[in-house]
Motif scaffolding. Structure first.
Motif, PDB file in Angstrom:
ATOM      1  N   GLY A  10       0.807  -1.217   0.000  1.00  0.00           N
ATOM      2  CA  GLY A  10       0.000   0.000   0.000  1.00  0.00           C
ATOM      3  C   GLY A  10       0.838   1.264   0.000  1.00  0.00           C
ATOM      4  N   ALA A  11       2.165   1.113   0.039  1.00  0.00           N
ATOM      5  CA  ALA A  11       3.044   2.277  -0.013  1.00  0.00           C
ATOM      6  C   ALA A  11       2.848   2.994  -1.352  1.00  0.00           C
ATOM      7  N   ILE A  12       2.949   4.306  -1.316  1.00  0.00           N
ATOM      8  CA  ILE A  12       2.801   5.118  -2.526  1.00  0.00           C
ATOM      9  C   ILE A  12       4.194   5.413  -3.073  1.00  0.00           C
ATOM     10  N   CYS A  13       4.398   5.076  -4.343  1.00  0.00           N
ATOM     11  CA  CYS A  13       5.688   5.284  -4.991  1.00  0.00           C
ATOM     12  C   CYS A  13       5.526   6.196  -6.204  1.00  0.00           C
ATOM     13  N   MET A  14       6.634   6.815  -6.611  1.00  0.00           N
ATOM     14  CA  MET A  14       6.620   7.731  -7.744  1.00  0.00           C
ATOM     15  C   MET A  14       7.942   7.629  -8.486  1.00  0.00           C
ATOM     16  N   CYS A  15       7.861   7.687  -9.811  1.00  0.00           N
ATOM     17  CA  CYS A  15       9.060   7.674 -10.640  1.00  0.00           C
ATOM     18  C   CYS A  15       9.450   9.115 -10.973  1.00  0.00           C
ATOM     19  N   ASN A  16      10.742   9.362 -11.035  1.00  0.00           N
ATOM     20  CA  ASN A  16      11.236  10.698 -11.383  1.00  0.00           C
ATOM     21  C   ASN A  16      10.795  11.125 -12.783  1.00  0.00           C
ATOM     22  N   PHE A  17      10.466  10.157 -13.652  1.00  0.00           N
ATOM     23  CA  PHE A  17      10.136  10.466 -15.040  1.00  0.00           C
ATOM     24  C   PHE A  17       8.653  10.250 -15.362  1.00  0.00           C
ATOM     25  N   GLY A  18       7.853   9.979 -14.343  1.00  0.00           N
ATOM     26  CA  GLY A  18       6.420   9.782 -14.527  1.00  0.00           C
ATOM     27  C   GLY A  18       5.635  10.983 -14.042  1.00  0.00           C
ATOM     28  N   THR A  19       4.306  10.892 -14.163  1.00  0.00           N
ATOM     29  CA  THR A  19       3.454  12.003 -13.742  1.00  0.00           C
ATOM     30  C   THR A  19       2.470  11.626 -12.645  1.00  0.00           C
ATOM     31  N   THR A  20       2.246  10.319 -12.427  1.00  0.00           N
ATOM     32  CA  THR A  20       1.283   9.893 -11.406  1.00  0.00           C
ATOM     33  C   THR A  20       1.897   8.820 -10.512  1.00  0.00           C
ATOM     34  N   PRO A  21       1.545   8.805  -9.234  1.00  0.00           N
ATOM     35  CA  PRO A  21       2.064   7.764  -8.335  1.00  0.00           C
ATOM     36  C   PRO A  21       1.347   6.435  -8.552  1.00  0.00           C
ATOM     37  N   TYR A  96      15.422  -8.490   2.479  1.00  0.00           N
ATOM     38  CA  TYR A  96      15.663  -7.460   3.485  1.00  0.00           C
ATOM     39  C   TYR A  96      14.549  -6.417   3.404  1.00  0.00           C
ATOM     40  N   ILE A  97      14.175  -5.893   4.562  1.00  0.00           N
ATOM     41  CA  ILE A  97      13.050  -4.954   4.651  1.00  0.00           C
ATOM     42  C   ILE A  97      13.380  -3.636   3.955  1.00  0.00           C
ATOM     43  N   LEU A  98      12.394  -3.094   3.242  1.00  0.00           N
ATOM     44  CA  LEU A  98      12.548  -1.786   2.603  1.00  0.00           C
ATOM     45  C   LEU A  98      12.251  -0.692   3.617  1.00  0.00           C
ATOM     46  N   LEU A  99      12.949   0.429   3.476  1.00  0.00           N
ATOM     47  CA  LEU A  99      12.760   1.580   4.352  1.00  0.00           C
ATOM     48  C   LEU A  99      12.227   2.763   3.550  1.00  0.00           C
ATOM     49  N   GLU A 100      11.795   3.789   4.257  1.00  0.00           N
ATOM     50  CA  GLU A 100      11.186   4.945   3.604  1.00  0.00           C
ATOM     51  C   GLU A 100      12.091   5.618   2.585  1.00  0.00           C
ATOM     52  N   ASP A 101      13.406   5.472   2.718  1.00  0.00           N
ATOM     53  CA  ASP A 101      14.318   6.092   1.750  1.00  0.00           C
ATOM     54  C   ASP A 101      14.889   5.090   0.751  1.00  0.00           C
ATOM     55  N   SER A 102      14.333   3.878   0.694  1.00  0.00           N
ATOM     56  CA  SER A 102      14.746   2.906  -0.318  1.00  0.00           C
ATOM     57  C   SER A 102      14.306   3.405  -1.688  1.00  0.00           C
ATOM     58  N   LYS A 103      15.060   3.001  -2.711  1.00  0.00           N
ATOM     59  CA  LYS A 103      14.733   3.416  -4.076  1.00  0.00           C
ATOM     60  C   LYS A 103      14.802   2.208  -4.992  1.00  0.00           C
ATOM     61  N   ILE A 116       9.928   6.195  -2.727  1.00  0.00           N
ATOM     62  CA  ILE A 116       8.749   5.952  -1.890  1.00  0.00           C
ATOM     63  C   ILE A 116       8.285   7.291  -1.332  1.00  0.00           C
ATOM     64  N   ILE A 117       7.024   7.628  -1.601  1.00  0.00           N
ATOM     65  CA  ILE A 117       6.457   8.885  -1.106  1.00  0.00           C
ATOM     66  C   ILE A 117       5.847   8.675   0.274  1.00  0.00           C
ATOM     67  N   LYS A 118       5.061   7.600   0.437  1.00  0.00           N
ATOM     68  CA  LYS A 118       4.456   7.241   1.729  1.00  0.00           C
ATOM     69  C   LYS A 118       4.688   5.759   1.950  1.00  0.00           C
ATOM     70  N   THR A 119       5.053   5.383   3.150  1.00  0.00           N
ATOM     71  CA  THR A 119       5.434   3.998   3.449  1.00  0.00           C
ATOM     72  C   THR A 119       4.257   3.035   3.524  1.00  0.00           C
ATOM     73  N   GLY A 120       3.055   3.551   3.664  1.00  0.00           N
ATOM     74  CA  GLY A 120       1.887   2.687   3.788  1.00  0.00           C
ATOM     75  C   GLY A 120       1.510   2.397   5.221  1.00  0.00           C
ATOM     76  N   GLN A 121       2.352   2.786   6.157  1.00  0.00           N
ATOM     77  CA  GLN A 121       2.043   2.558   7.566  1.00  0.00           C
ATOM     78  C   GLN A 121       1.107   3.651   8.068  1.00  0.00           C
ATOM     79  N   ILE A 122       0.161   3.246   8.904  1.00  0.00           N
ATOM     80  CA  ILE A 122      -0.812   4.159   9.481  1.00  0.00           C
ATOM     81  C   ILE A 122      -0.865   3.902  10.979  1.00  0.00           C
ATOM     82  N   GLY A 123      -0.807   4.963  11.748  1.00  0.00           N
ATOM     83  CA  GLY A 123      -0.891   4.816  13.194  1.00  0.00           C
ATOM     84  C   GLY A 123      -2.278   4.361  13.625  1.00  0.00           C
ATOM     85  N   GLU A 124      -2.326   3.347  14.461  1.00  0.00           N
ATOM     86  CA  GLU A 124      -3.590   2.843  14.999  1.00  0.00           C
ATOM     87  C   GLU A 124      -3.512   2.874  16.518  1.00  0.00           C
TER      88      GLU A 124
END
Length: 162
Positions: A10-21, A96-103, A116-124
């Motif tokens: 559910g993490a939101i990702c974006m490409c440097n050469f794209g227009t939509t996540p 290995y686990i991905l982190l918020e600054d993984s590319k 990665i724009i948002k990691t997908g984690q939500i506080g509950e």
């Protein structure tokens, strides 16, 4: 790894050469969940999540593929991840686990073009969060909720007073 969030399905990702996540899908495992009370939505993403691992598998028009009328549509394919946390490994898939600054690397966009724009984690929040909350601080942040007596009072008590 100090204070970096782990990436989940559910993490939101974006490409440097794209227009939509696009939204990350975890396809390599179905056993390890993070930050998910029910344990059925937030699969842990690892560096083994490669290939077509996004919901739509596109970031819109790809600026690396110009055509006379604009740009070709992106066909998102991850060939590798960088910046993952090598001290936390999930087996299977031996990833290995991905982190918020993984590319991620795409064969068209090049090395580390997908971020990665948002990691997908939500506080509950849980009951324990209310018990441990600083009631004075919370009264300034949210003056409408009395954290100290949150469990003791009926929130609709004033309606039943008639």
């Amino acid at each position: 790894m100090s204070l970096k969030e782990k990436v989940v399905q559910g993490a939101i990702c974006m490409c440097n050469f794209g227009t939509t996540p696009d939204t990350l899908k975890v396809l390599t495992q179905s056993k390890y969940y993070l930050n998910d009370y029910e344990g059925n939505n937030k699969l842990a993403a690892t560096h083994k999540d490669i290939g077509q691992t996004f919901e739509k598998n596109t970031f819109g028009p790809c600026k690396m593929q110009p055509t006379p009328g604009g740009y070709k549509p992106c066909q998102a394919i991850v060939t590798e991840w960088s910046g993952y946390y090598e001290k936390e490994k999930y087996s299977p898939p031996d990833g290995y686990i991905l982190l918020e600054d993984s590319k991620a690397t795409c064969p068209i966009g090049g090395k580390d073009c997908i971020k990665i724009i948002k990691t997908g984690q939500i506080g509950e929040p849980s009951k324990k969060n209310f018990v441990n909350a600083d009631s004075e601080l919370q009264s300034h942040v949210n003056p409408l909720v009395d954290v100290k007596n949150y469990e003791k009072k009926d929130p609709y008590e004033f309606l039943n007073a008639e």
